[in-house]
Design a protein around this motif. Structure first.
Motif, PDB file in Angstrom:
ATOM      1  N   UNK A  95       8.305 -44.916  20.747  1.00  0.00           N
ATOM      2  CA  UNK A  95       8.577 -43.864  21.719  1.00  0.00           C
ATOM      3  C   UNK A  95       7.236 -43.365  22.233  1.00  0.00           C
ATOM      4  N   UNK A  96       7.119 -43.215  23.534  1.00  0.00           N
ATOM      5  CA  UNK A  96       5.903 -42.652  24.111  1.00  0.00           C
ATOM      6  C   UNK A  96       6.253 -41.285  24.671  1.00  0.00           C
ATOM      7  N   UNK A  97       5.598 -40.251  24.164  1.00  0.00           N
ATOM      8  CA  UNK A  97       5.833 -38.875  24.606  1.00  0.00           C
ATOM      9  C   UNK A  97       4.643 -38.433  25.449  1.00  0.00           C
ATOM     10  N   UNK A  98       4.928 -37.819  26.597  1.00  0.00           N
ATOM     11  CA  UNK A  98       3.877 -37.338  27.481  1.00  0.00           C
ATOM     12  C   UNK A  98       3.957 -35.832  27.650  1.00  0.00           C
ATOM     13  N   UNK A  99       2.821 -35.186  27.642  1.00  0.00           N
ATOM     14  CA  UNK A  99       2.763 -33.747  27.849  1.00  0.00           C
ATOM     15  C   UNK A  99       3.391 -33.368  29.191  1.00  0.00           C
ATOM     16  N   UNK A 100       3.206 -34.176  30.217  1.00  0.00           N
ATOM     17  CA  UNK A 100       3.698 -33.861  31.559  1.00  0.00           C
ATOM     18  C   UNK A 100       5.223 -33.738  31.616  1.00  0.00           C
ATOM     19  N   UNK A 101       5.937 -34.369  30.696  1.00  0.00           N
ATOM     20  CA  UNK A 101       7.398 -34.319  30.714  1.00  0.00           C
ATOM     21  C   UNK A 101       7.950 -32.956  30.325  1.00  0.00           C
ATOM     22  N   UNK A 102       7.277 -32.262  29.410  1.00  0.00           N
ATOM     23  CA  UNK A 102       7.736 -30.949  28.953  1.00  0.00           C
ATOM     24  C   UNK A 102       6.517 -30.158  28.462  1.00  0.00           C
ATOM     25  N   UNK A 103       5.648 -29.735  29.381  1.00  0.00           N
ATOM     26  CA  UNK A 103       4.374 -29.118  28.978  1.00  0.00           C
ATOM     27  C   UNK A 103       4.520 -27.861  28.136  1.00  0.00           C
TER      28      UNK A 103
END
Length: 92
Positions: A56-64
């Protein structure tokens, strides 16, 4: 291949990680950080998951607003006291 990764919700309840995929029931998973880029995390998940790739790749931009919560939950020592429901970390 990143685009083909499953999308779902990852939740920490203070004792265990839970993954919910496409409206299915949640399953308990173990989560390990394999790459930390500060703005993104590559996570390896193990458990009874409905697909073969357990990444799974989680990005800050998705739910800052929840990024710091997720990082604290991943790196903090496990506690025997459940976190409040509002402390759950979600990933899109």
């Amino acid at each position: 291949q990143w685009r083909d990764m499953p999308v779902g919700n990852l939740r920490w309840d203070g004792q265990a990680w839970w993954w919910q995929f496409a409206g299915e029931d949640e399953v308990s998973v173990s989560v390990a950080v394999r790459l930390d880029l500060q703005h993104g995390l590559l996570l390896h998940m193990a458990g009874q998951l409905p697909w073969n790739a357990h990444w799974c790749y989680a990005e800050r931009a998705q739910l800052p607003a929840r990024w710091s919560d997720l990082r604290r939950a991943l790196y903090a020592p496990y506690s025997s006291t459940p976190a409040p429901a509002s402390g759950a970390a979600l990933l899109p």
